[in-house]
Design a protein around this motif. Structure first.
Motif, PDB file in Angstrom:
ATOM      1  N   VAL A   1       0.809  -1.222   0.000  1.00  0.00           N
ATOM      2  CA  VAL A   1       0.000   0.000   0.000  1.00  0.00           C
ATOM      3  C   VAL A   1       0.837   1.264   0.000  1.00  0.00           C
ATOM      4  O   VAL A   1       0.352   2.331  -0.389  1.00  0.00           O
ATOM      5  CB  VAL A   1      -0.979   0.028   1.195  1.00  0.00           C
ATOM      6  N   SER A   2       2.063   1.198   0.450  1.00  0.00           N
ATOM      7  CA  SER A   2       2.957   2.355   0.383  1.00  0.00           C
ATOM      8  C   SER A   2       4.387   1.867   0.534  1.00  0.00           C
ATOM      9  O   SER A   2       4.623   0.757   1.029  1.00  0.00           O
ATOM     10  CB  SER A   2       2.627   3.384   1.461  1.00  0.00           C
ATOM     11  N   SER A   3       5.310   2.686   0.116  1.00  0.00           N
ATOM     12  CA  SER A   3       6.704   2.259   0.186  1.00  0.00           C
ATOM     13  C   SER A   3       7.630   3.448   0.304  1.00  0.00           C
ATOM     14  O   SER A   3       7.273   4.585  -0.022  1.00  0.00           O
ATOM     15  CB  SER A   3       7.088   1.447  -1.057  1.00  0.00           C
ATOM     16  N   GLY A   4       8.827   3.168   0.769  1.00  0.00           N
ATOM     17  CA  GLY A   4       9.910   4.135   0.766  1.00  0.00           C
ATOM     18  C   GLY A   4      11.200   3.429   0.426  1.00  0.00           C
ATOM     19  O   GLY A   4      11.499   2.387   1.006  1.00  0.00           O
ATOM     20  N   THR A   5      11.943   3.961  -0.523  1.00  0.00           N
ATOM     21  CA  THR A   5      13.268   3.454  -0.861  1.00  0.00           C
ATOM     22  C   THR A   5      14.239   4.621  -0.838  1.00  0.00           C
ATOM     23  O   THR A   5      13.975   5.664  -1.448  1.00  0.00           O
ATOM     24  CB  THR A   5      13.293   2.792  -2.250  1.00  0.00           C
ATOM     25  N   VAL A   6      15.341   4.449  -0.117  1.00  0.00           N
ATOM     26  CA  VAL A   6      16.352   5.494   0.001  1.00  0.00           C
ATOM     27  C   VAL A   6      17.712   4.867  -0.284  1.00  0.00           C
ATOM     28  O   VAL A   6      18.015   3.771   0.207  1.00  0.00           O
ATOM     29  CB  VAL A   6      16.341   6.132   1.403  1.00  0.00           C
ATOM     30  N   VAL A   7      18.531   5.568  -1.077  1.00  0.00           N
ATOM     31  CA  VAL A   7      19.896   5.124  -1.340  1.00  0.00           C
ATOM     32  C   VAL A   7      20.869   6.220  -0.952  1.00  0.00           C
ATOM     33  O   VAL A   7      20.583   7.410  -1.088  1.00  0.00           O
ATOM     34  CB  VAL A   7      20.100   4.723  -2.815  1.00  0.00           C
ATOM     35  N   THR A   8      22.022   5.797  -0.432  1.00  0.00           N
ATOM     36  CA  THR A   8      23.122   6.724  -0.184  1.00  0.00           C
ATOM     37  C   THR A   8      24.343   6.249  -0.957  1.00  0.00           C
ATOM     38  O   THR A   8      24.485   5.065  -1.268  1.00  0.00           O
ATOM     39  CB  THR A   8      23.496   6.826   1.303  1.00  0.00           C
ATOM     40  N   SER A   9      25.236   7.184  -1.232  1.00  0.00           N
ATOM     41  CA  SER A   9      26.503   6.900  -1.906  1.00  0.00           C
ATOM     42  C   SER A   9      27.357   8.153  -1.760  1.00  0.00           C
ATOM     43  O   SER A   9      26.890   9.162  -1.206  1.00  0.00           O
ATOM     44  CB  SER A   9      26.263   6.580  -3.385  1.00  0.00           C
ATOM     45  N   PRO A  10      28.594   8.149  -2.243  1.00  0.00           N
ATOM     46  CA  PRO A  10      29.364   9.385  -2.206  1.00  0.00           C
ATOM     47  C   PRO A  10      28.670  10.541  -2.931  1.00  0.00           C
ATOM     48  O   PRO A  10      28.895  11.711  -2.592  1.00  0.00           O
ATOM     49  CB  PRO A  10      30.669   8.993  -2.906  1.00  0.00           C
ATOM     50  N   THR A  11      27.828  10.227  -3.904  1.00  0.00           N
ATOM     51  CA  THR A  11      27.082  11.262  -4.619  1.00  0.00           C
ATOM     52  C   THR A  11      25.861  11.712  -3.840  1.00  0.00           C
ATOM     53  O   THR A  11      25.468  12.881  -3.883  1.00  0.00           O
ATOM     54  CB  THR A  11      26.655  10.748  -6.007  1.00  0.00           C
ATOM     55  N   TYR A  12      25.238  10.790  -3.115  1.00  0.00           N
ATOM     56  CA  TYR A  12      24.001  11.077  -2.383  1.00  0.00           C
ATOM     57  C   TYR A  12      24.275  10.883  -0.892  1.00  0.00           C
ATOM     58  O   TYR A  12      23.826   9.919  -0.270  1.00  0.00           O
ATOM     59  CB  TYR A  12      22.883  10.158  -2.858  1.00  0.00           C
ATOM     60  N   LYS A  13      25.013  11.831  -0.322  1.00  0.00           N
ATOM     61  CA  LYS A  13      25.530  11.655   1.037  1.00  0.00           C
ATOM     62  C   LYS A  13      24.435  11.586   2.092  1.00  0.00           C
ATOM     63  O   LYS A  13      24.558  10.867   3.079  1.00  0.00           O
ATOM     64  CB  LYS A  13      26.508  12.783   1.353  1.00  0.00           C
TER      65      LYS A  13
END
Length: 457
Positions: A101-113
Motif C-alpha cells: 500500500v505504500s513504500s519508501g526506498t532510500v539510497v546513499t553513496s558518495p554522490t548522495y551523502k
C-alpha cells in the motif's frame, strides 16, 4: 508519473499519507553511516586501484554470515571510511491481505551523502535509477560510481547508483528458483541430490549427498555456502537459471539477477549477481502472499503470488522464520550484551535456544555461541521477522517480512537493506564480545527505529 514518496496500487481506495519514505530518509541521514571505521583503508588512490579487494567470493568469503576475527593490527590501523558508503534500504508497507500500500526506498553513496528517495510509480516500480553492478575497486577510486549497467536503457535516469553486492541474501533468489522447480514437478523437496562438483571451489567445498529439503534448510537458516552451491548447481543441472532470470524480468523485478555462476560447482558468486532493496522487498511480498493482483509488470502482466504455490510459499516462510543469524536489523541473538545495541524487537526461532537459554547457531561453539540467555528479549518481543542476512568483507544485507505478535501494536511490512559496509568496517564504539560483532550496529538502530515508526502509525 513518478511519485517521490509513496505510491498506491489501483486496487486501494485512498492514497496513503504515512510518509514512510520521508521517515526512512530522515532515519538514514541521522545514522551517519560515513562515520564507521575502515580496517583496510586505501593508502592512496593508486594503491586502491591495484588492491585486490573487489568481490572475490572464493577468497573473501562472500555470502557468509560469519567473518574471521579481526586482527589487532587491523583494528589499530582502522580509520574513518574515506567516503559515504552505499546503502540501499526499502520499507514496503502491506495491508491485511498482504497487498503493498505504500513504500519508501532510500539510497546513499558518495554522490548522495544524505540519502535520496527513489521515486516509484503506482506499481512500486522505478525507472528513475540507473543501477550499476557492484565493483569495490570502482567504489574506492571512482567516487562510488560503477560502469556496468544492471538494467539496459537507463542511461538518462536521474539517479546513478551502484548496487551493493547482496552477499548471502542472494540465497533468496536461489530458494525461489528451487521452489519453482518443485512447483512444476521437476524435482521434489524430498528427492536426494548428489552434489558432485567437477571443479574445485573453496567457497563450495567437496561432494555431498542430501535431500533438497535439507540443503534448502541449511542454505536459508544457517547460510551454509556448500548447500547454496549445491542448489545453484541443481538449478544449472536442470537448465533453470535462464528461466529464473526471465521470471524476474517478467514480473517486473529486473534488478534481481542470478548470473555468472559456475555450472561445474555452483560457485563463482560474482558481480553478475544483483539485488536492489526495492525489488527484493517486492519478491518477499509475493512469498508472504498477496490477495489478488500485487502489481502490474511493465509488460502489462498482472503479477500475483501464484508465481509460487501456496505450499511452497508456506515452506519458504517457515525457513525464513527459522533464520539463525539474527544480527543485522535485529539483534536478539545478542540479548544481554551492551554492544551491539538492540535492533528490531524480534522473537527468534526456538530452534537455536538451548537448555541454558542461550543461542547456538549451527552447533558452532566459536562463531555461533552467544553468552547470555535470550528469554528477556523473547518476552519483550513485539514482532516476528522472517528474513535472510548476508555478510562478506565488502557487503552486509538483511531482508525480511515483519509481522506483529498477538496483542502488540499492529504492523505488517517488509524491510530490506543492502550496503557495502561488510566486516572490514566497524563502529568507533566497537566492543570485543563473543561472537565477534563484525558489522556496524547502525543497521540495528535502523531496524529498531523503523519498527517503532511502523508500530505508531
Amino acid at each position: 508519473m513518478l511519485l517521490a514518496t509513496v505510491a498506491q496500487p489501483a486496487h486501494a481506495a485512498e492514497p496513503d499519507t504515512s510518509g514512510v519514505a520521508r521517515q526512512l530518509q530522515k532515519t538514514i541521514a541521522s545514522l551517519k553511516f560515513g562515520e564507521v571505521l575502515d580496517t583496510e583503508p586505501p593508502t592512496s588512490t593508486q594503491a586502491a586501484r591495484s588492491a585486490s579487494v573487489d568481490v572475490d567470493p572464493e577468497k573473501k568469503l562472500a555470502g557468509r554470515d560469519r567473518a574471521p576475527k579481526l586482527k589487532a593490527a587491523a583494528l589499530a590501523a582502522a580509520t574513518q571510511i574515506h567516503q559515504q558508503p552505499n546503502v540501499d534500504v526499502t520499507v514496503l508497507e502491506l495491508d491485511s491481505k498482504g497487498r503493498p500500500v505504500s513504500s519508501g526506498t532510500v539510497v546513499t553513496s558518495p554522490t548522495y551523502k544524505d540519502g535520496v528517495i527513489v521515486p516509484v510509480d503506482q506499481n512500486f516500480h522505478t525507472t528513475a535509477v540507473r543501477y550499476r553492478h557492484w565493483d569495490t575497486n570502482l567504489w574506492n577510486t571512482n567516487n562510488g560510481q560503477g560502469d556496468t549497467d544492471v538494467v539496459p536503457g537507463r542511461e538518462n535516469a536521474p539517479i546513478d547508483y551502484m548496487s551493493p553486492y547482496p552477499a548471502s541474501t542472494l540465497k533468496l533468489l536461489v530458494g525461489f528458483g528451487i521452489l519453482q522447480l518443485v512447483d512444476n514437478g521437476t524435482i521434489k523437496l524430498d528427492d536426494t541430490y548428489a552434489y558432485q562438483p567437477t571443479q574445485a571451489s573453496d567457497l563450495c567445498g567437496t561432494a555431498t549427498t542430501d535431500t533438497v529439503r535439507n540443503y534448502f534448510d541449511r542454505m536459508i537458516t544457517v547460510s551454509d555456502n556448500g548447500s547454496a552451491c549445491a542448489m545453484i548447481k541443481l538449478l544449472n543441472d536442470k537448465g533453470a537459471i535462464d528461466g529464473l532470470n526471465q521470471t524476474f524480468q517478467d514480473i517486473g523485478l529486473e534488478t534481481l539477477q542470478l548470473k555468472g555462476t559456475n555450472p561445474a560447482n555452483g560457485g563463482n558468486w560474482t558481480s553478475g549477481i544483483n539485488m536492489s532493496s526495492l525489488d527484493t522487498a517486492k519478491l518477499l511480498a509475493l512469498v508472504n502472499g498477496v490477495s489478488g493482483t500485487a502489481w502490474t509488470a511493465p509488460n502489462g502482466k498482472a503479477v500475483t503470488s501464484d508465481v509460487l504455490s501456496a505450499s511452497s510459499r508456506e515452506f519458504f516462510m517457515k525457513e525464513l522464520g527459522d533464520q539463525g543469524w539474527n544480527n543485522v536489523l535485529s539483534t536478539t541473538n545478542y540479548c544481554g550484551y551492551t554492544y551491539p545495541t538492540a535492533g528490531m524487537p524480534q522473537r527468534i526461532s526456538q530452534r537455536w535456544i538451548g537448555a541454558d537459554g542461550t543461542v547456538t547457531v549451527n552447533n558452532d561453539p566459536t562463531d555461533g555461541k552467544y553468552q547470555y540467555p535470550v528469554q528477556p528479549c523473547q518476552d519483550a518481543a513485539q514482532v516476528t521477522f522472517a528474513h535472510k542476512t548476508g555478510l562478506s568483507e565488502n557487503a552486509v544485507s538483511d531482508a525480511g517480512i515483519v509481522k506483529s505478535l498477538p496483542g502488540k501494536a499492529n504492523r505488517r511490512y517488509i524491510i530490506t537493506a543492502f550496503s557495502n559496509l561488510g566486516y572490514r568496517y566497524i563502529d568507533p564504539n566497537r566492543q570485543e564480545v563473543q561472537p565477534s560483532v563484525n558489522r556496524t550496529e547502525k543497521f540495528a538502530i535502523l531496524g529498531r527505529t523503523m519498527d517503532t515508526y511502523e508500530a505508531q502509525r
